[in-house]
Design a protein around this motif. Structure first.
Motif, PDB file in Angstrom:
ATOM      1  N   ILE A   1      75.487  97.164  57.768  1.00 20.98           N
ATOM      2  CA  ILE A   1      74.955  96.048  56.924  1.00 20.98           C
ATOM      3  C   ILE A   1      73.659  95.963  56.922  1.00 20.98           C
ATOM      4  O   ILE A   1      73.064  96.506  57.802  1.00 20.98           O
ATOM      5  CB  ILE A   1      75.853  94.648  57.328  1.00 20.98           C
ATOM      6  CG1 ILE A   1      75.265  94.210  58.661  1.00 20.98           C
ATOM      7  CG2 ILE A   1      77.191  94.832  57.296  1.00 20.98           C
ATOM      8  CD1 ILE A   1      75.415  92.850  58.967  1.00 20.98           C
ATOM      9  N   GLU A   2      73.253  95.467  55.521  1.00 21.48           N
ATOM     10  CA  GLU A   2      71.591  95.400  55.637  1.00 21.48           C
ATOM     11  C   GLU A   2      71.390  94.104  55.322  1.00 21.48           C
ATOM     12  O   GLU A   2      71.956  93.294  54.675  1.00 21.48           O
ATOM     13  CB  GLU A   2      71.114  96.154  54.277  1.00 21.48           C
ATOM     14  CG  GLU A   2      69.743  96.365  54.104  1.00 21.48           C
ATOM     15  CD  GLU A   2      69.207  96.823  53.078  1.00 21.48           C
ATOM     16  OE1 GLU A   2      69.031  97.907  53.196  1.00 21.48           O
ATOM     17  OE2 GLU A   2      69.200  96.127  51.819  1.00 21.48           O
ATOM     18  N   ILE A   3      70.519  93.173  56.362  1.00 17.75           N
ATOM     19  CA  ILE A   3      70.364  91.824  56.223  1.00 17.75           C
ATOM     20  C   ILE A   3      68.913  91.768  55.786  1.00 17.75           C
ATOM     21  O   ILE A   3      67.857  92.234  56.261  1.00 17.75           O
ATOM     22  CB  ILE A   3      70.442  91.154  57.625  1.00 17.75           C
ATOM     23  CG1 ILE A   3      71.762  91.504  58.233  1.00 17.75           C
ATOM     24  CG2 ILE A   3      70.132  89.661  57.400  1.00 17.75           C
ATOM     25  CD1 ILE A   3      72.094  90.738  59.455  1.00 17.75           C
ATOM     26  N   THR A   4      68.645  90.799  54.673  1.00 18.07           N
ATOM     27  CA  THR A   4      67.450  90.804  54.028  1.00 18.07           C
ATOM     28  C   THR A   4      66.967  89.181  53.786  1.00 18.07           C
ATOM     29  O   THR A   4      67.871  88.544  53.486  1.00 18.07           O
ATOM     30  CB  THR A   4      67.467  91.315  52.770  1.00 18.07           C
ATOM     31  OG1 THR A   4      67.729  92.776  52.690  1.00 18.07           O
ATOM     32  CG2 THR A   4      65.765  91.183  52.152  1.00 18.07           C
ATOM     33  N   LEU A   5      66.023  88.648  54.439  1.00 17.66           N
ATOM     34  CA  LEU A   5      65.547  87.276  54.193  1.00 17.66           C
ATOM     35  C   LEU A   5      64.058  87.466  53.350  1.00 17.66           C
ATOM     36  O   LEU A   5      63.321  87.931  53.487  1.00 17.66           O
ATOM     37  CB  LEU A   5      64.997  86.836  55.651  1.00 17.66           C
ATOM     38  CG  LEU A   5      64.924  85.423  55.697  1.00 17.66           C
ATOM     39  CD1 LEU A   5      65.857  84.376  55.405  1.00 17.66           C
ATOM     40  CD2 LEU A   5      64.114  85.011  57.131  1.00 17.66           C
ATOM     41  N   ASP A   6      64.535  86.552  52.070  1.00 19.16           N
ATOM     42  CA  ASP A   6      63.646  86.513  51.062  1.00 19.16           C
ATOM     43  C   ASP A   6      62.929  85.063  51.002  1.00 19.16           C
ATOM     44  O   ASP A   6      63.568  84.138  51.404  1.00 19.16           O
ATOM     45  CB  ASP A   6      64.189  86.902  49.840  1.00 19.16           C
ATOM     46  CG  ASP A   6      64.464  88.341  49.668  1.00 19.16           C
ATOM     47  OD1 ASP A   6      63.773  89.168  50.374  1.00 19.16           O
ATOM     48  OD2 ASP A   6      65.532  88.591  49.264  1.00 19.16           O
ATOM     49  N   GLY A   7      61.681  84.906  50.369  1.00 17.91           N
ATOM     50  CA  GLY A   7      61.258  83.687  49.721  1.00 17.91           C
ATOM     51  C   GLY A   7      60.187  82.983  50.824  1.00 17.91           C
ATOM     52  O   GLY A   7      59.372  82.232  50.700  1.00 17.91           O
ATOM     53  N   MET A   8      59.847  83.736  51.945  1.00 14.77           N
ATOM     54  CA  MET A   8      59.065  83.468  53.041  1.00 14.77           C
ATOM     55  C   MET A   8      58.015  84.546  53.370  1.00 14.77           C
ATOM     56  O   MET A   8      58.284  85.076  54.581  1.00 14.77           O
ATOM     57  CB  MET A   8      59.297  82.457  54.196  1.00 14.77           C
ATOM     58  CG  MET A   8      60.242  81.374  53.862  1.00 14.77           C
ATOM     59  SD  MET A   8      61.001  80.613  55.214  1.00 14.77           S
ATOM     60  CE  MET A   8      61.975  81.823  55.734  1.00 14.77           C
ATOM     61  N   PRO A   9      57.298  85.177  52.749  1.00 17.50           N
ATOM     62  CA  PRO A   9      56.568  86.464  52.921  1.00 17.50           C
ATOM     63  C   PRO A   9      56.038  86.528  54.251  1.00 17.50           C
ATOM     64  O   PRO A   9      55.233  85.712  54.769  1.00 17.50           O
ATOM     65  CB  PRO A   9      55.711  86.596  51.973  1.00 17.50           C
ATOM     66  CG  PRO A   9      56.187  85.794  50.718  1.00 17.50           C
ATOM     67  CD  PRO A   9      56.718  84.532  51.309  1.00 17.50           C
ATOM     68  N   GLY A  10      56.312  87.379  55.277  1.00 17.20           N
ATOM     69  CA  GLY A  10      55.805  87.950  56.400  1.00 17.20           C
ATOM     70  C   GLY A  10      56.505  86.978  57.542  1.00 17.20           C
ATOM     71  O   GLY A  10      55.896  87.227  58.551  1.00 17.20           O
ATOM     72  N   GLU A  11      56.964  85.899  57.304  1.00 18.59           N
ATOM     73  CA  GLU A  11      57.450  84.892  58.239  1.00 18.59           C
ATOM     74  C   GLU A  11      58.747  85.521  59.258  1.00 18.59           C
ATOM     75  O   GLU A  11      59.423  86.195  58.653  1.00 18.59           O
ATOM     76  CB  GLU A  11      58.041  83.593  57.675  1.00 18.59           C
ATOM     77  CG  GLU A  11      58.320  82.513  58.786  1.00 18.59           C
ATOM     78  CD  GLU A  11      58.294  81.253  57.997  1.00 18.59           C
ATOM     79  OE1 GLU A  11      58.878  80.447  58.476  1.00 18.59           O
ATOM     80  OE2 GLU A  11      57.854  80.885  56.862  1.00 18.59           O
ATOM     81  N   ALA A  12      58.288  85.231  60.569  1.00 17.27           N
ATOM     82  CA  ALA A  12      59.396  86.069  61.472  1.00 17.27           C
ATOM     83  C   ALA A  12      60.393  84.793  61.569  1.00 17.27           C
ATOM     84  O   ALA A  12      60.308  83.694  61.535  1.00 17.27           O
ATOM     85  CB  ALA A  12      58.563  86.244  62.937  1.00 17.27           C
ATOM     86  N   ALA A  13      61.556  85.394  61.886  1.00 15.73           N
ATOM     87  CA  ALA A  13      62.821  84.602  61.943  1.00 15.73           C
ATOM     88  C   ALA A  13      63.849  85.247  63.088  1.00 15.73           C
ATOM     89  O   ALA A  13      63.775  86.583  63.276  1.00 15.73           O
ATOM     90  CB  ALA A  13      63.705  84.308  60.919  1.00 15.73           C
ATOM     91  N   GLU A  14      64.680  84.230  63.648  1.00 16.84           N
ATOM     92  CA  GLU A  14      65.690  84.890  64.744  1.00 16.84           C
ATOM     93  C   GLU A  14      66.881  84.883  63.892  1.00 16.84           C
ATOM     94  O   GLU A  14      67.085  83.764  63.230  1.00 16.84           O
ATOM     95  CB  GLU A  14      65.702  84.187  65.869  1.00 16.84           C
ATOM     96  CG  GLU A  14      64.545  84.264  66.909  1.00 16.84           C
ATOM     97  CD  GLU A  14      64.383  85.714  67.339  1.00 16.84           C
ATOM     98  OE1 GLU A  14      65.413  86.449  67.568  1.00 16.84           O
ATOM     99  OE2 GLU A  14      63.324  86.411  67.460  1.00 16.84           O
ATOM    100  N   CYS A  15      67.629  85.814  63.992  1.00 18.02           N
ATOM    101  CA  CYS A  15      69.124  86.075  63.493  1.00 18.02           C
ATOM    102  C   CYS A  15      70.023  86.217  64.289  1.00 18.02           C
ATOM    103  O   CYS A  15      69.834  87.058  65.432  1.00 18.02           O
ATOM    104  CB  CYS A  15      69.134  87.328  62.412  1.00 18.02           C
ATOM    105  SG  CYS A  15      70.691  87.474  61.570  1.00 18.02           S
ATOM    106  N   ALA A  16      71.306  85.574  64.194  1.00 19.04           N
ATOM    107  CA  ALA A  16      72.389  85.729  65.226  1.00 19.04           C
ATOM    108  C   ALA A  16      73.763  85.790  64.457  1.00 19.04           C
ATOM    109  O   ALA A  16      73.930  85.045  63.459  1.00 19.04           O
ATOM    110  CB  ALA A  16      72.396  84.800  66.239  1.00 19.04           C
TER     111      ALA A  16
END
Length: 514
Positions: free
Chosen positions: A448-463
């Motif tokens: 799968i491909e997970i993409t987070l948009d709308g907050m350019p360059g911001e880091a996040a944790e995914c689970a």
């Protein structure tokens, strides 16, 4: 041989009846306004006759016969629904005092425990006094609602199948087994992972503690007015200690309740919506009777109930959802039929007045004066897998998308009744944070491909969470940068992908298939 005791003890002490038990050969609708009818306590209704308690049978101005002279203990009598088309009538667990068609009344000798799930028997349940109520005011379905159409479109066949497979994999969900408790705990967890408040309502059945699982979306305008979609979670076969996968009966109905909750959680509604998976239906509607009685005692204003029980079997010419109703539920049935026709025209729906259809959990609401209907496959009496080890998802592979259409139609009906007011902002349906996370492909079977948009360059944790609440995978995300993740080794099923950054958080659903 293992035996499941027949429920004979109600929540209150036994009912000593000094009256006679009588058979009245008349359509109850034609005599309800008569003076002599007012002195009766009805315990069973058919289209052409009814059975009641009467202290003075001579006053009944209709063809009448005494079945059993009083006094007697009503808790010692049980109603038996026989299964048409399943061969000769089996030996029933008690003295037969009445039999007509596929209905019998038996006297249980001294409260002796009786087996449940017997071949040729659909249900054995206590004989209860019916207290019908008035019809709720339900407006006709007139205007098309785009939000409801979106909910219907969001129903996923893969998601439905995944839930059925999971429930089937317990091996059995016999109400007195530890597997049932595990299934109930899983359903409770599932609601929580889909942002819906839930709890387990505990009750006892001959010393065994078990539970109904209840979830709720509170109404925004009239929270004290309630609509319910429900199904029983337990399963049974004969003998009861054997495997009881219960895919159609009734993982299918339970999956419909969960899928309705999943797609409806994204919206707010005028009225409160409750999603309920009942326990101990197969041994006498025990869980739903407990719920309906406590709701009645609490003064709950339940406007309507849609109970789903077996929605997978659809042989050629019988791919129809049958919806029986009683007198107090006629307006509800009409509104449900209209909504289903508007949003899921591909599904054939037949509504029919049949107050004798008391073999599933909607009957518990009828007895307490609440409008309710049953949704069930039209060819249920011809289902060769009923109450058997062959009641597995694979047995119904040739009948899809009938089951999916039944779920879509149920969502359409429930949402129409509850009246959506707008997106809730959780789990999708217009939530700003939800729209930031994209998972593709979905459903998936490999990478799968997970993409987070709308907050350019911001880091996040995914689970990624399984339906048991455990984390099965985790990774860091950078907004705007797609991340590939191999999910080949994860079991098929439904998962929740959650993310959190310093400024926002959200989640999305992921379905893994073969």
């Amino acid at each position: 041989m293992f035996q499941v005791p027949l429920l004979l003890a109600a929540l209150a002490p036994g009912q000593e009846a000094a009256a006679d038990l009588v058979l009245v050969d008349a359509d109850i609708r034609t005599v309800e306004s008569t003076e002599w009818y007012a002195g009766l306590e009805v315990v069973f209704r058919d289209v052409e006759y009814f059975i009641a308690l009467s202290e003075d049978p001579a006053r009944i101005d209709a063809s009448c016969n005494t079945i059993l002279e009083g006094p007697f203990d009503l808790d010692d009598l049980a109603l038996v629904h026989l299964s048409p088309g399943h061969g000769a009538r089996p030996g029933l667990p008690g003295e037969v005092i009445f039999e007509r068609g596929d209905v019998a009344i038996i006297r249980i000798d001294g409260g002796t425990p009786a087996p449940a799930g017997m071949p040729g028997v659909r249900l054995v349940a206590p004989l209860r006094v019916i207290t019908p109520g008035a019809q709720a005011a339900i407006p006709a379905v007139v205007d098309f609602d785009a939000m409801i159409d979106d909910m219907v479109a969001a129903v996923s066949e893969d998601s439905i199948m995944a839930v059925i497979r999971h429930l089937e994999d317990y091996g059995t969900r016999l109400c007195t087994s530890p597997e049932y408790d595990q299934a109930a705990e899983w359903v409770d967890t599932w609601f929580g992972l889909h942002w819906i408040s839930s709890y387990q309502q505990q009750f006892y059945f001959y010393g065994d503690q078990m539970s109904n699982v209840i979830a709720e979306i509170p109404g925004r305008i009239s929270p004290d007015s309630i609509y319910i979609i429900c199904a029983h979670l337990d399963s049974i076969t004969w003998p009861p200690e054997d495997t009881a996968p219960g895919a159609d009966d009734n993982a299918s109905g339970s999956a419909a309740v969960l899928e309705a909750a999943r797609v409806m959680a994204r919206y707010n509604f005028r009225y409160t919506v409750r999603f309920i998976c009942f326990g101990a239906e197969e041994v006498g509607l025990v869980g739903s009777d407990y719920y309906a009685q406590t709701a009645s005692q609490a003064g709950d204003r339940i406007l309507g109930v849609l109970n789903l029980d077996m929605i997978l079997f659809a042989p050629a010419g019988y791919d129809t959802l049958w919806i029986p109703y009683d007198s107090q539920s006629e307006a509800l049935a009409g509104a449900i039929e209209q909504a289903m026709a508007m949003y899921v025209p591909a599904l054939d729906v037949v509504t029919e007045y049949d107050p004798s259809a008391t073999y599933s959990d909607h009957s518990s609401f009828w007895s307490r004066g609440y409008p309710a209907v049953l949704g069930i496959e039209y060819a249920v009496d011809d289902n060769p897998y009923y109450h058997s080890e062959a009641d597995t998802l694979s047995s119904y592979s040739g009948f899809w998308p009938f089951g999916t259409d039944c779920v879509r139609a149920s969502v359409a009906a429930l949402a129409t009744l509850a009246r959506p007011t707008g997106p809730s902002g959780i789990g999708g349906g217009g939530a700003a944070s939800q729209s930031l996370l994209h998972v593709s492909p979905n459903p998936a079977s490999g990478t799968i491909e997970i993409t987070l948009d709308g907050m350019p360059g911001e880091a996040a944790e995914c689970a990624i969470f399984g339906m048991d609440g455990r984390v099965v995978a985790g990774c860091p995300l950078t907004c705007g940068t797609p991340l590939e993740l191999d999910v080949t080794l994860l079991p098929r099923g439904v998962y929740v992908v959650r993310w959190e950054s310093a400024s926002a958080s959200g989640a999305a659903r992921l379905v893994l298939i073969d």
